[in-house]
Design a protein around this motif. Structure first.
Motif, short mmCIF file in Angstrom:
data_model
loop_
_atom_site.label_atom_id
_atom_site.label_comp_id
_atom_site.label_asym_id
_atom_site.label_seq_id
_atom_site.Cartn_x
_atom_site.Cartn_y
_atom_site.Cartn_z
N MET A 1 -57.35 -5.45 2.04
CA MET A 1 -56.34 -5.07 3.01
C MET A 1 -55.68 -6.34 3.52
N LEU A 2 -54.40 -6.29 3.57
CA LEU A 2 -53.65 -7.49 3.91
C LEU A 2 -52.99 -7.37 5.27
N ASP A 3 -52.96 -8.49 5.99
CA ASP A 3 -52.28 -8.50 7.28
C ASP A 3 -50.79 -8.22 7.15
N GLU A 4 -50.23 -8.39 5.94
CA GLU A 4 -48.81 -8.13 5.75
C GLU A 4 -48.46 -6.67 6.04
N GLN A 5 -49.48 -5.80 6.08
CA GLN A 5 -49.25 -4.39 6.37
C GLN A 5 -49.08 -4.14 7.87
N ARG A 6 -49.29 -5.16 8.66
CA ARG A 6 -49.24 -4.98 10.11
C ARG A 6 -48.19 -5.87 10.74
N THR A 7 -47.62 -5.37 11.83
CA THR A 7 -46.71 -6.15 12.64
C THR A 7 -47.57 -6.99 13.59
N LEU A 8 -47.48 -8.29 13.48
CA LEU A 8 -48.32 -9.14 14.32
C LEU A 8 -47.80 -9.17 15.75
N PRO A 9 -48.69 -9.19 16.73
CA PRO A 9 -48.27 -9.25 18.13
C PRO A 9 -47.54 -10.55 18.43
N VAL A 10 -46.59 -10.48 19.36
CA VAL A 10 -45.93 -11.71 19.78
C VAL A 10 -46.94 -12.58 20.51
N GLN A 11 -46.87 -13.88 20.27
CA GLN A 11 -47.80 -14.80 20.92
C GLN A 11 -47.18 -15.46 22.15
N VAL A 12 -45.87 -15.46 22.20
CA VAL A 12 -45.16 -15.98 23.36
C VAL A 12 -44.05 -14.98 23.65
N GLY A 13 -44.14 -14.35 24.81
CA GLY A 13 -43.13 -13.35 25.15
C GLY A 13 -43.44 -12.77 26.52
N ASP A 14 -42.56 -11.93 26.99
CA ASP A 14 -42.80 -11.32 28.28
C ASP A 14 -43.87 -10.23 28.15
N GLU A 15 -44.23 -9.66 29.27
CA GLU A 15 -45.33 -8.70 29.30
C GLU A 15 -45.04 -7.47 28.44
N ARG A 16 -43.83 -6.94 28.53
CA ARG A 16 -43.48 -5.75 27.74
C ARG A 16 -43.61 -6.04 26.24
N ALA A 17 -43.05 -7.16 25.81
CA ALA A 17 -43.12 -7.52 24.39
C ALA A 17 -44.56 -7.72 23.94
N THR A 18 -45.35 -8.34 24.79
CA THR A 18 -46.76 -8.57 24.44
C THR A 18 -47.51 -7.25 24.31
N LEU A 19 -47.36 -6.37 25.30
CA LEU A 19 -48.07 -5.09 25.27
C LEU A 19 -47.60 -4.19 24.12
N THR A 20 -46.30 -4.06 23.95
CA THR A 20 -45.80 -3.15 22.91
C THR A 20 -46.10 -3.67 21.51
N SER A 21 -46.03 -4.97 21.31
CA SER A 21 -46.34 -5.50 19.97
C SER A 21 -47.84 -5.43 19.68
N THR A 22 -48.66 -5.59 20.70
CA THR A 22 -50.10 -5.46 20.50
C THR A 22 -50.47 -4.01 20.20
#
Length: 174
Positions: A1-22
């Protein structure tokens, strides 16, 4: 299984971007755990001490998405996708004759609605209510809480999915 199948969470961003990407990363992880399996494998109960199945997890998480985002945050009254049995228990876990394509379509469609609800919210402070008159529950929840809870819900069930997948075909991964 490859990580390319997943959208990686933002590592630097506002709270909304961090929560929604996670949260999206967790959704993608569930899909990754189910990819490449037959309908029989998705329905199988490979661990004898539990009735958990990968398909049951997908159906359950469709219901959880529906309940928290559509009913609580958006104020809709959308009943469960899978009905309750005669004893009042949800039947999303009963997958012996379940159609995996239907389950994945409902889950993906519901996740899309959830994303739209979040995208349309003015802030993470938007609140919704959960009311269950039978159990005498009437509580308010912020979108911030719901996003955090959903990450926890997916992370817990993705741990289950990892164990199930390994027991089905030996595939392991994060």
């Amino acid at each position: 299984m490859l990580d390319e199948q997943r959208t990686l969470p933002v590592q630097v961003g506002d709270e909304r971007a961090t929560l929604t990407s996670t949260l999206q990363f967790q959704r993608d992880t569930l899909m990754m755990k189910c990819t490449g399996l037959t309908a029989e494998q998705l329905r199988s109960k490979p661990i004898p001490t539990t009735g958990l199945t990968l398909l049951g997890l997908v159906r359950h998480l469709a219901e959880v998405e529906r309940g928290w985002f559509r009913n609580v945050i958006n104020g809709e009254d959308v009943r469960g996708y899978w009905p309750r049995d005669a004893a009042g228990r949800w039947t999303e876990w009963e997958v012996e004759d379940a159609d995996p394509q239907e389950a994945f379509e409902k889950w993906e469609w519901t996740c899309g609605l959830s994303r739209a609800i979040v995208d349309g919210a003015e802030s993470l402070d938007v609140t919704g209510r959960y009311v269950d008159e039978e159990r005498k529950i009437d509580e308010s929840y912020s979108l911030h809480y719901v996003l955090t809870h959903m990450i926890e819900e997916y992370a817990r069930h993705n741990g289950h999915a990892d164990l199930l997948r390994e027991a089905i075909d030996g595939v392991t991964g994060e």
